[in-house]
Design a protein around this motif. Structure first.
Motif, PDB file in Angstrom:
ATOM      1  N   TRP A  15       0.819  -1.211   0.000  1.00 55.10           N
ATOM      2  CA  TRP A  15       0.000   0.000   0.000  1.00 55.10           C
ATOM      3  C   TRP A  15       0.856   1.266   0.000  1.00 55.10           C
ATOM      4  O   TRP A  15       0.495   2.279  -0.607  1.00 55.10           O
ATOM      5  N   THR A  16       2.024   1.197   0.664  1.00 54.64           N
ATOM      6  CA  THR A  16       2.880   2.379   0.794  1.00 54.64           C
ATOM      7  C   THR A  16       4.138   2.284  -0.068  1.00 54.64           C
ATOM      8  O   THR A  16       5.076   3.058   0.140  1.00 54.64           O
ATOM      9  N   ARG A  17       4.169   1.366  -1.026  1.00 55.18           N
ATOM     10  CA  ARG A  17       5.405   1.126  -1.776  1.00 55.18           C
ATOM     11  C   ARG A  17       5.871   2.359  -2.560  1.00 55.18           C
ATOM     12  O   ARG A  17       7.087   2.590  -2.693  1.00 55.18           O
ATOM     13  N   TRP A 138     -12.777  16.667  -0.529  1.00 53.31           N
ATOM     14  CA  TRP A 138     -11.710  16.593   0.477  1.00 53.31           C
ATOM     15  C   TRP A 138     -11.266  15.157   0.771  1.00 53.31           C
ATOM     16  O   TRP A 138     -10.315  14.946   1.498  1.00 53.31           O
ATOM     17  N   GLU A 139     -11.935  14.168   0.224  1.00 54.83           N
ATOM     18  CA  GLU A 139     -11.563  12.782   0.470  1.00 54.83           C
ATOM     19  C   GLU A 139     -10.390  12.404  -0.424  1.00 54.83           C
ATOM     20  O   GLU A 139     -10.456  12.559  -1.648  1.00 54.83           O
ATOM     21  N   THR A 140      -9.334  11.904   0.182  1.00 54.05           N
ATOM     22  CA  THR A 140      -8.068  11.691  -0.525  1.00 54.05           C
ATOM     23  C   THR A 140      -7.968  10.345  -1.220  1.00 54.05           C
ATOM     24  O   THR A 140      -7.120  10.160  -2.087  1.00 54.05           O
ATOM     25  N   ASN A 144      -5.410   9.391  -4.447  1.00 58.81           N
ATOM     26  CA  ASN A 144      -4.202   8.644  -4.121  1.00 58.81           C
ATOM     27  C   ASN A 144      -4.160   7.344  -4.933  1.00 58.81           C
ATOM     28  O   ASN A 144      -5.092   6.542  -4.890  1.00 58.81           O
ATOM     29  N   LYS A 145      -3.092   7.131  -5.680  1.00 58.20           N
ATOM     30  CA  LYS A 145      -3.011   5.980  -6.579  1.00 58.20           C
ATOM     31  C   LYS A 145      -3.089   4.651  -5.839  1.00 58.20           C
ATOM     32  O   LYS A 145      -3.762   3.722  -6.293  1.00 58.20           O
ATOM     33  N   SER A 146      -2.427   4.547  -4.712  1.00 53.57           N
ATOM     34  CA  SER A 146      -2.450   3.296  -3.953  1.00 53.57           C
ATOM     35  C   SER A 146      -3.842   3.008  -3.416  1.00 53.57           C
ATOM     36  O   SER A 146      -4.298   1.859  -3.422  1.00 53.57           O
TER      37      SER A 146
END
Length: 359
Positions: A15-17, A138-140, A144-146
């Motif tokens: 998820w954070t790669r 406002w929802e990210t 966010n690609k991940s």
């Protein structure tokens, strides 16, 4: 019953790669200049960077606490919907009788009345969860690609099917047309319920006291709906969320410049004046490179906490740590339809978990 399973570390790393790859670059470039190109002046004292990190830890903790409060409140709201739905099913079973009826109904007619109310209640839950899945600026998770990649994998029902398709079989054609024509579709479902209760009272199928109890249930459902809409439509204050992200990136960018000099000094401490031991000399020369993995790990921890808080502040988006409103709603439907004696072959099955995630 309705909980998310703990994710293995490999899932978190996946998820954070994208951040990890960036941290590798940010941590390596300063060390290359410092060690290979001889820019020994390229460092910062650790004390101010440590102070920034300490302040950031407090700010991150404040944001995560506030985000968790929003998440937990959302879960309590849906817990209230579970309880209210079951109470409604018992009221439908026990309150609607021939005791004061102007015209007696058969058991089959009573079952159809009960099923109409219960199915309309499911339509209310369906309309509510679709409203809670609507994207807000406002929802990210939608930028966010991940996050987008993860949500595609778990196949969120509200994004895969339209509300019109989801309401099929729960409302009559005229009721469905009415609901879909309204701005607040979940409120329209409760309005239909209220009119139905009035009709039942006029027919003598419920008397004044039972009618009041049904009205109280409408009020309870409107209250729960309003609480959920409040969380959905009012974001975590953006000044806190934005500044927290800026502070994390400032800390991540400064971190290698403080760590590499500290590690270099530790490496030099292995040598004493006149020491020619090859082993200690080698260690002293390469020790500065150990600042790279430590910079990556520290940066990853702070950014992970920022991202966890970021996705938790909006608990209805559909991420793995959000409230699984689709699964909860299906569970409620199964419970209340079984309570009124509906045909088990017609009752839908629970949603299957995908990648250890309830939707």
């Amino acid at each position: 019953m309705y909980t998310r399973k703990i994710y293995p570390i490999k899932t978190v790393l996946r998820w954070t790669r994208r951040y990890i790859f960036l941290f590798i670059l940010i941590a390596t470039v300063p060390v290359v200049f410092y060690e290979l190109l001889g820019c020994k002046w390229l460092h910062l004292p650790w004390l101010p960077i440590g102070l920034v990190g300490t302040a950031l830890a407090f700010i991150n903790g404040f944001k995560n606490n506030a985000s968790y409060d929003r998440l937990w409140e959302a879960r309590k709201i849906y817990g209230g919907i579970v309880n209210a739905s079951r109470v409604l099913a018992t009221m439908v079973n026990d309150f609607i009788t021939n005791e004061h009826a102007h015209k007696e109904r058969t058991e089959e007619e009573f079952f159809q009345i009960k099923k109409t109310i219960i199915m309309r209640h499911v339509a209310w839950m369906t309309s509510l969860r679709y409203a809670l899945r609507v994207k807000k600026t406002w929802e990210t998770s939608y930028s966010n690609k991940s996050d987008k990649e993860h949500m595609r994998e778990i196949e969120i029902q509200e994004y895969a099917n339209t509300l019109s398709e989801a309401l099929d079989g729960y409302l009559s054609d005229s009721e469905k047309e009415y609901v879909l024509s309204m701005t607040n579709k979940q409120a329209a479902c409760l309005n239909l319920q209220s009119k139905h209760y009035k009709a039942l009272k006029l027919d003598g199928l419920i008397e004044d006291f039972r009618h009041i109890e049904f009205k109280n249930m409408i009020e309870e459902l409107f209250t729960l709906q309003g609480k959920a809409e409040r969380i959905k439509n009012f974001p975590y204050p953006r000044q806190f969320a934005t500044l927290n992200l800026f502070f994390v990136w400032i800390f991540v960018l400064l971190l290698p410049f403080g760590l590499m000099h500290e590690f270099d000094e530790i490496g030099q401490s292995f040598l004493t004046p006149g020491d020619t031991n090859l082993f200690f000399k080698t260690i002293s020369e390469i020790f500065v490179w150990l600042s790279i993995p430590f910079s990556i790990i520290i940066s990853w921890i702070f950014m992970l906490m920022e991202r966890v808080g970021d996705v938790s502040e909006n608990p209805f988006e559909g991420m793995s740590n959000d409230v699984p409103i689709t699964t909860i709603s299906r569970g409620i439907e199964i419970d209340i339809r079984e309570m009124i004696g509906d045909d088990k072959n017609e009752i839908p099955k629970p949603f299957a978990e995908i990648d250890n995630t309830q939707m």
